[in-house]
Design a protein around this motif. Structure first.
Motif, PDB file in Angstrom:
ATOM      1  N   THR A 128       0.781  -1.362   0.005  1.00 50.58           N
ATOM      2  CA  THR A 128       0.058  -0.097   0.000  1.00 50.58           C
ATOM      3  C   THR A 128       0.913   1.246   0.234  1.00 50.58           C
ATOM      4  O   THR A 128       1.742   1.432   0.823  1.00 50.58           O
ATOM      5  N   VAL A 130       2.117   4.714   0.930  1.00 51.03           N
ATOM      6  CA  VAL A 130       1.815   5.395   2.208  1.00 51.03           C
ATOM      7  C   VAL A 130       2.515   6.715   2.013  1.00 51.03           C
ATOM      8  O   VAL A 130       3.587   6.842   1.681  1.00 51.03           O
ATOM      9  N   ARG A 131       1.676   7.805   2.426  1.00 49.71           N
ATOM     10  CA  ARG A 131       2.248   9.347   2.371  1.00 49.71           C
ATOM     11  C   ARG A 131       2.329   9.607   3.704  1.00 49.71           C
ATOM     12  O   ARG A 131       1.708   9.261   4.787  1.00 49.71           O
ATOM     13  N   PRO A 133       0.746  12.209   5.740  1.00 48.70           N
ATOM     14  CA  PRO A 133      -0.454  12.461   6.532  1.00 48.70           C
ATOM     15  C   PRO A 133      -0.907  10.883   7.232  1.00 48.70           C
ATOM     16  O   PRO A 133      -1.357  10.773   8.229  1.00 48.70           O
ATOM     17  N   GLN A 134      -0.752   9.981   6.357  1.00 47.58           N
ATOM     18  CA  GLN A 134      -1.092   8.616   6.809  1.00 47.58           C
ATOM     19  C   GLN A 134      -0.198   8.173   8.166  1.00 47.58           C
ATOM     20  O   GLN A 134      -0.508   7.356   8.864  1.00 47.58           O
ATOM     21  N   ILE A 135       0.910   8.520   8.016  1.00 49.46           N
ATOM     22  CA  ILE A 135       2.179   8.217   9.031  1.00 49.46           C
ATOM     23  C   ILE A 135       1.572   8.699  10.344  1.00 49.46           C
ATOM     24  O   ILE A 135       1.834   8.087  11.377  1.00 49.46           O
ATOM     25  N   ASP A 137      -1.413   9.244  11.009  1.00 55.52           N
ATOM     26  CA  ASP A 137      -2.812   8.447  11.676  1.00 55.52           C
ATOM     27  C   ASP A 137      -2.172   7.003  12.142  1.00 55.52           C
ATOM     28  O   ASP A 137      -2.240   6.024  11.598  1.00 55.52           O
ATOM     29  N   GLY A 140      -4.722   3.758  11.632  1.00 57.14           N
ATOM     30  CA  GLY A 140      -4.819   3.696  10.415  1.00 57.14           C
ATOM     31  C   GLY A 140      -3.424   2.773   9.839  1.00 57.14           C
ATOM     32  O   GLY A 140      -3.529   1.854   9.101  1.00 57.14           O
ATOM     33  N   LEU A 141      -2.262   3.428  10.203  1.00 50.43           N
ATOM     34  CA  LEU A 141      -1.144   2.961   9.802  1.00 50.43           C
ATOM     35  C   LEU A 141      -0.969   1.633  10.335  1.00 50.43           C
ATOM     36  O   LEU A 141      -0.309   0.572   9.389  1.00 50.43           O
ATOM     37  N   ILE A 144      -2.526  -0.965   8.170  1.00 48.38           N
ATOM     38  CA  ILE A 144      -1.732  -1.277   6.763  1.00 48.38           C
ATOM     39  C   ILE A 144      -0.468  -2.132   7.279  1.00 48.38           C
ATOM     40  O   ILE A 144      -0.358  -3.100   6.608  1.00 48.38           O
ATOM     41  N   PRO A 252       7.273   4.153   2.408  1.00 49.83           N
ATOM     42  CA  PRO A 252       6.377   5.340   2.279  1.00 49.83           C
ATOM     43  C   PRO A 252       7.169   6.328   1.395  1.00 49.83           C
ATOM     44  O   PRO A 252       8.384   6.659   1.383  1.00 49.83           O
TER      45      PRO A 252
END
Length: 397
Positions: A128, A130-131, A133-135, A137, A140-141, A144, A252
C-alpha cells in the motif's frame, strides 16, 4: 582540494588524531558542514564542529546545529526497544503477535521481535502506498502494517527495512507502553531528556527550523571528486521500479533525501529514518551504553547482550536490499567483514544515509557520533566517517 574552515570545539589529550582527520575531511573529501563527538562514558573527549549549514556556505555550522541523520535514528529506536525489554514489557524472542495480535496476518504469527528488528521479517516494503499524512494516523497505519505480506520467508534471509522498520517498532512499543506513548515520546522522556540529548524523533513545533542544517546531495563534479562507492545496483532497481531496493527505499513516499529538512517530514515520527540531531547526542547516548554510566534505562545484563560478539550466522550475510554483506544484532549493525568499526566485534551502532554514524565500543568504553550535511553515496562505509573511526581507533590502541 578546498580551503580548510576553522575547527571549533574541544579535544582531550590523546585524541588529536580525530581532529586531524576531521580537518582533512574538509580539505580532501568535500565536507560542507559537520560535527564529530566522542564520549568516554559520560565524559566528552572530542566535541568538534566546523563549516557551514548550507550548500552556499553562507551560514556557519554552530555548536547547537542539528541535521537529519536518517538511519542513524535506528540506533536511538533500538535503545527504546532495549529499554522496553529491560523493563519486561517486551521479549526479543517472543512473537510480535503476542503484543500485537493483528500482526499475525499473512503468515507472520511466528515472527519474533528479534527477527523484526534485525531486518529478517520480509517487511522491507509495503504494498500500500503510504504518504506522510497517513504516518501521523497511527491507528490507520497499524492496520496497513499488520496486513502486509512478507516478501520472503521470515527468519531465512535479511534485507534492510529502511523506512518500514521504524513504523513497526513504533506500533510495537505503543502497544506495550503502559501509557500508550509513541516511540518518539518515549525516547524524548526516558532517554533524550535524562541524558540531555539534542535529538528528536518527531520534531516539536517549538523547535526553530533555522538551526537545522540544509542538506546537499552529491551531484555534478562532486560525484567525480568525492564519490568512489556509488550504489549502481540499487540505483538500477529504483530506476526500473522493481526489486527489493525499490520497494524498501521508495515507500512510504517521503520525498528526496536532500529535501528532508521540511517541517512536514520532520514532525511525524519515522523512528527508522527521520531523526534530527547532532554528533554530540549520538556520542553521548552510545557513550552511556559503552561506559555503563547508568544513564540509560537499560540494565547491565541487556547491555551485555547488545555487546555480544557477533558469531551467529542464522541467516546469510547478503543484504537483499542494500546489495552488500551486513549483520544486524538486536536492532544494531555489528562490525564485520570490510565494514569494521570499534576495537573488536562487540561494537554496535547504526549508519545513516549520506554518511552519518553513531556507535558504542564496549571494549574501550567510547561512544562515537558523526553528522554532516553533504550527502555521500556510500551504502555503509562513507570515507569521511571511516577516516574519523580509524583515527579514533589509533587513539585508543
Amino acid at each position: 582540494m578546498t580551503a580548510q574552515p576553522t575547527i571549533h570545539g574541544d579535544v582531550a589529550a590523546g585524541f588529536g588524531p580525530v581532529a586531524d582527520a576531521f580537518r582533512r575531511n574538509f580539505a580532501q573529501h568535500g565536507e560542507i558542514g559537520a560535527a564529530v563527538a566522542v564520549y568516554e562514558g559520560d565524559r566528552p573527549v572530542v566535541d568538534l564542529w566546523a563549516g557551514h549549514r548550507d550548500r552556499r556556505r553562507t551560514l556557519p555550522w554552530e555548536r547547537d546545529t542539528i541535521v537529519p541523520v536518517f538511519s542513524s535514528t535506528k540506533g536511538m529506536a533500538a535503545f527504546v526497544i532495549a529499554a522496553a525489554v529491560s523493563k519486561g514489557l517486551l521479549d526479543y524472542e517472543e512473537p510480535v503477535a503476542t503484543y500485537w495480535p493483528e500482526f499475525a496476518a499473512q503468515g507472520k504469527d511466528a515472527v519474533t521481535v528479534r527477527q523484526l528488528i534485525d531486518h529478517q521479517a520480509g517487511l522491507s516494503g509495503l504494498d500500500t502506498v503510504v504518504r506522510l499524512p497517513q504516518i501521523a494516523d497511527l491507528d490507520g497505519l497499524a492496520t496497513i502494517l499488520a496486513a502486509q505480506k512478507p516478501a520472503w520467508k521470515p527468519g531465512t534471509r535479511h534485507g534492510y527495512h529502511a523506512i518500514t522498520l521504524g513504523l513497526y517498532q513504533g506500533e510495537l512499543v505503543r502497544r506495550v507502553d503502559p501509557e500508550r506513548r509513541t516511540l518518539g515520546r518515549i525516547f524524548a522522556e526516558d532517554i533524550a531528556g535524562p541524558l540531555g540529548l539534542d535529538f528528536f524523533i518527531g520534531l516539536p513545533a517549538a523547535e526553530p527550523m533555522e538551526r537545522i542544517a540544509t542538506l546537499a546531495a552529491a551531484r555534478g563534479l562532486d560525484l567525480l571528486r568525492y564519490e568512489r562507492d556509488i550504489p549502481l545496483r540499487i540505483g538500477a532497481e529504483i530506476y526500473a521500479k522493481r526489486g527489493y531496493s525499490h520497494a524498501a527505499l521508495t515507500n512510504p513516499r517521503c520525498g528526496a533525501p536532500a529535501r528532508a529538512t521540511r517541517r512536514e517530514f520532520l514532525e511525524v515520527e519515522l523512528p527508522g529514518s527521520n531523526g534530527v540531531g547532532n554528533a554530540r547526542a549520538l556520542a553521548r547516548a552510545y557513550g552511556a551504553a559503552a561506559g555503563r554510566t547508568g544513564a540509560l534505562p537499560i540494565d547491565d545484563a541487556l547491555l551485555d547482550r547488545l555487546a555480544a560478539a557477533d558469531t551467529a550466522d542464522d541467516v546469510p550475510a547478503d543484504d537483499l536490499v542494500l546489495k552488500t554483506k551486513s549483520r544486524y544484532h538486536l536492532g544494531f549493525r555489528k562490525s564485520r567483514g570490510t565494514f569494521r568499526f570499534g576495537a573488536d566485534k562487540r561494537a554496535y551502532g547504526t549508519t545513516g544515509l549520506g554518511g552519518s554514524f553513531g556507535f558504542a565500543d564496549p571494549a574501550t568504553g567510547l561512544g562515537f557520533g558523526y553528522s554532516m550535511n553533504r550527502l555521500g553515496m556510500a551504502v555503509l562505509d562513507d570515507v569521511r566517517s571511516r577516516n574519523l573511526r580509524e583515527a579514533l581507533l589509533r587513539c585508543s590502541a
